[in-house]
Design a protein around this motif. Structure first.
Motif, mmCIF file in Angstrom:
data_model
loop_
_atom_site.group_PDB
_atom_site.id
_atom_site.type_symbol
_atom_site.label_atom_id
_atom_site.label_comp_id
_atom_site.label_asym_id
_atom_site.label_seq_id
_atom_site.Cartn_x
_atom_site.Cartn_y
_atom_site.Cartn_z
ATOM 1 N N ALA A 95 -16.314 -14.613 33.350
ATOM 2 C CA ALA A 95 -16.450 -13.478 32.426
ATOM 3 C C ALA A 95 -15.173 -12.651 32.386
ATOM 4 N N PHE A 96 -14.553 -12.469 33.559
ATOM 5 C CA PHE A 96 -13.284 -11.723 33.600
ATOM 6 C C PHE A 96 -12.202 -12.463 32.820
ATOM 7 N N GLU A 97 -12.174 -13.782 32.984
ATOM 8 C CA GLU A 97 -11.188 -14.594 32.256
ATOM 9 C C GLU A 97 -11.412 -14.497 30.752
ATOM 10 N N VAL A 98 -12.673 -14.562 30.318
ATOM 11 C CA VAL A 98 -12.987 -14.474 28.888
ATOM 12 C C VAL A 98 -12.600 -13.099 28.336
ATOM 13 N N GLY A 99 -13.002 -12.041 29.049
ATOM 14 C CA GLY A 99 -12.746 -10.689 28.559
ATOM 15 C C GLY A 99 -11.266 -10.368 28.458
ATOM 16 N N SER A 100 -10.525 -10.678 29.531
ATOM 17 C CA SER A 100 -9.089 -10.355 29.512
ATOM 18 C C SER A 100 -8.355 -11.184 28.471
ATOM 19 N N THR A 101 -8.748 -12.451 28.326
ATOM 20 C CA THR A 101 -8.082 -13.301 27.333
ATOM 21 C C THR A 101 -8.389 -12.837 25.918
ATOM 22 N N LEU A 102 -9.639 -12.453 25.664
ATOM 23 C CA LEU A 102 -9.991 -11.984 24.319
ATOM 24 C C LEU A 102 -9.181 -10.754 23.930
ATOM 25 N N CYS A 103 -8.950 -9.868 24.879
ATOM 26 C CA CYS A 103 -8.149 -8.672 24.578
ATOM 27 C C CYS A 103 -6.743 -9.066 24.126
ATOM 28 N N VAL A 104 -6.163 -10.055 24.811
ATOM 29 C CA VAL A 104 -4.820 -10.519 24.424
ATOM 30 C C VAL A 104 -4.867 -11.190 23.049
ATOM 31 N N GLN A 105 -5.849 -12.073 22.849
ATOM 32 C CA GLN A 105 -5.943 -12.796 21.579
ATOM 33 C C GLN A 105 -6.139 -11.836 20.404
ATOM 34 N N VAL A 106 -7.021 -10.858 20.569
ATOM 35 C CA VAL A 106 -7.288 -9.891 19.491
ATOM 36 C C VAL A 106 -6.034 -9.073 19.188
ATOM 37 N N THR A 107 -5.311 -8.708 20.242
ATOM 38 C CA THR A 107 -4.070 -7.952 20.033
ATOM 39 C C THR A 107 -3.075 -8.744 19.185
ATOM 40 N N VAL A 108 -2.927 -10.023 19.495
ATOM 41 C CA VAL A 108 -1.973 -10.862 18.745
ATOM 42 C C VAL A 108 -2.423 -11.021 17.290
ATOM 43 N N VAL A 109 -3.711 -11.263 17.073
ATOM 44 C CA VAL A 109 -4.210 -11.466 15.701
ATOM 45 C C VAL A 109 -4.042 -10.199 14.859
ATOM 46 N N ILE A 110 -4.355 -9.053 15.424
ATOM 47 C CA ILE A 110 -4.208 -7.803 14.660
ATOM 48 C C ILE A 110 -2.735 -7.499 14.391
ATOM 49 N N ALA A 111 -1.889 -7.748 15.391
ATOM 50 C CA ALA A 111 -0.450 -7.539 15.174
ATOM 51 C C ALA A 111 0.062 -8.457 14.070
ATOM 52 N N ALA A 112 -0.398 -9.711 14.055
ATOM 53 C CA ALA A 112 0.012 -10.644 12.992
ATOM 54 C C ALA A 112 -0.496 -10.175 11.634
ATOM 55 N N THR A 113 -1.704 -9.619 11.609
ATOM 56 C CA THR A 113 -2.251 -9.106 10.344
ATOM 57 C C THR A 113 -1.399 -7.958 9.811
ATOM 58 N N PHE A 114 -1.041 -7.039 10.691
ATOM 59 C CA PHE A 114 -0.180 -5.916 10.274
ATOM 60 C C PHE A 114 1.150 -6.430 9.718
ATOM 61 N N LEU A 115 1.750 -7.388 10.425
ATOM 62 C CA LEU A 115 3.052 -7.907 10.007
ATOM 63 C C LEU A 115 2.958 -8.584 8.640
ATOM 64 N N LEU A 116 1.932 -9.414 8.446
ATOM 65 C CA LEU A 116 1.783 -10.118 7.166
ATOM 66 C C LEU A 116 1.482 -9.146 6.030
ATOM 67 N N GLN A 117 0.740 -8.083 6.324
ATOM 68 C CA GLN A 117 0.473 -7.081 5.288
ATOM 69 C C GLN A 117 1.761 -6.398 4.847
ATOM 70 N N ARG A 118 2.649 -6.152 5.781
ATOM 71 C CA ARG A 118 3.940 -5.540 5.422
ATOM 72 C C ARG A 118 4.767 -6.488 4.566
ATOM 73 N N LEU A 119 4.687 -7.785 4.866
ATOM 74 C CA LEU A 119 5.489 -8.750 4.122
ATOM 75 C C LEU A 119 4.965 -8.937 2.699
ATOM 76 N N THR A 120 3.647 -8.895 2.526
ATOM 77 C CA THR A 120 3.097 -9.116 1.182
ATOM 78 C C THR A 120 3.226 -7.871 0.305
ATOM 79 N N ASP A 121 2.983 -6.682 0.875
ATOM 80 C CA ASP A 121 3.105 -5.418 0.162
ATOM 81 C C ASP A 121 2.303 -5.421 -1.136
ATOM 82 N N ASP A 122 1.101 -5.953 -1.089
ATOM 83 C CA ASP A 122 0.200 -5.972 -2.248
ATOM 84 C C ASP A 122 -1.183 -5.571 -1.758
#
Length: 364
Positions: A6-33
């Motif tokens: 459970a600790f492995e799942v929880g800590s890993t999910l936090c990292v994965q979610v951080t990367v996905v949201i950061a990628a979403t922010f970056l792609l939104q800046r690139l599209t600017d639509d």
């Protein structure tokens, strides 16, 4: 699932979610639509939910293993304390989820009571005709009027609803038309469903600042999209800007109520209105159609990024097998597959017990 997994799942999910949201922010800046950014926000929330489902239902690759070379006493102490910390964190997380669910349920009940007692229904077809809106409204649309609504908002559970404050009926026809076009765009583009997905992610990751930032950003982007659609349909961005200012002025003069919580409000927050006004000015000066290829490429990039980051797991489980690059199937999906005579690997729990027994024997 034991507490180390459970600790492995929880800590890993936090990292994965951080990367996905950061990628979403970056792609939104690139599209600017606005429309493309709105799709990316929705896709980002779906990816987060998908990562959670995959973490609890599917096995994962172990590209990295727990560091070797530690003494047996150190591994045993690490495992024991990791289990205790995981139990405490799980209890705190569950309490936060329950509190969030309770708050959302309370808001929903309060809103339903507000719609039933403080609003009166009017003829939606006549209202749209009066506002010279000729486009087809969503099926089952209800338009309500209320003296207590601090501002226009829309909401949808099983039927789409638009609530207008009564002061809007005394405004110019253009103002009413702009507001209705804005709210109709929310309903046409399924923003209530997107708002629900956002709520699911915010509830599961109530402790994650980036998830809350993504939620605030998604709300603002949805307003951008509806502002631009309404302004283009009405024909004049300047008139729509005056509507924003007029509605904000009227909203500030009405006593605030908790009724619109959890809805798609037209907006009476000064900071958001300033950003929306700036965005409208920018949209008015750049009327070129956005490229569909850019939108498709950005969406594809986000999905590929999610698939790749799903393979990234933190090696925090000292009891994990070093002999396999894959984790065992979680017990519930393994049991389900066994019912269909599909045998999958689910033996690591036995191996963990053996390892723990050996560690205890060696330290005595």
């Amino acid at each position: 699932m034991d507490w180390r997994f459970a600790f492995e799942v929880g800590s890993t999910l936090c990292v994965q979610v951080t990367v996905v949201i950061a990628a979403t922010f970056l792609l939104q800046r690139l599209t600017d639509d606005a429309r493309s950014a709105c799709r990316l926000s929705t896709a980002g929330f779906l990816c987060v939910i998908g990562l959670v489902a995959a973490a609890f239902a599917l096995p994962h690759r172990r590209l990295l293993h727990f560091p070797t070379g530690m003494s047996r006493e150190a591994i045993l102490g690490f495992s024991v304390w990791q289990g205790r910390i995981a139990m405490v964190l799980a209890a705190v997380w569950a309490a936060g989820v329950l509190a969030s669910l309770f708050r959302r349920m309370t808001n929903c009940i309060r809103l339903l009571r507000f719609l039933r007692k403080a609003c009166r229904q009017i003829d939606a077809t006549a209202m749209l005709a009066r506002s010279e809106i000729t486009s087809q409204p969503p099926d089952g649309l209800s338009i309500l009027i209320s003296d207590l609504a601090p501002g226009p908002f829309c909401w949808q559970l099983h039927r789409p609803v638009i609530v207008l404050p009564s002061f809007l009926l005394d405004e110019e026809q253009a103002t009413l038309k702009h507001v209705l076009l804005h709210e109709l765009e929310h309903l046409r583009t399924q923003h209530p469903m997107q708002h629900f997905l956002q709520g699911v992610c915010s509830t599961l990751f109530w402790f994650h600042p980036l998830v809350w930032s993504a939620a605030s950003n998604a709300e603002l982007i949805r307003e951008y999209l509806c502002d631009e659609a309404a302004a283009r349909t009405a024909g004049k961005f300047g008139d729509y800007l005056r509507t924003l200012a007029r509605v904000a002025e009227c909203c500030s003069s009405v006593p605030r109520s908790d009724a619109p919580q959890g809805t798609l409000a037209f907006g009476n927050h000064p900071s958001a209105l300033v950003q929306r006004s700036k965005r409208l000015v920018k949209a008015a000066s750049h009327q070129a159609q956005p490229s569909k290829w850019h939108s498709t490429a950005a969406l594809s990039a986000l999905l590929i990024c999610t698939a790749m980051v799903q393979q990234l797991w933190l090696p925090t489980n000292a009891m994990a097998s070093q002999r396999s690059d894959w984790s065992p199937w979680p017990a519930w999906t393994a049991n389900a597959l066994h019912q269909f005579d599909v045998n999958v690997r689910d033996f690591e729990r036995f191996e963990e017990r053996v390892q723990m027994h050996e560690l205890l024997q060696s330290t005595n």
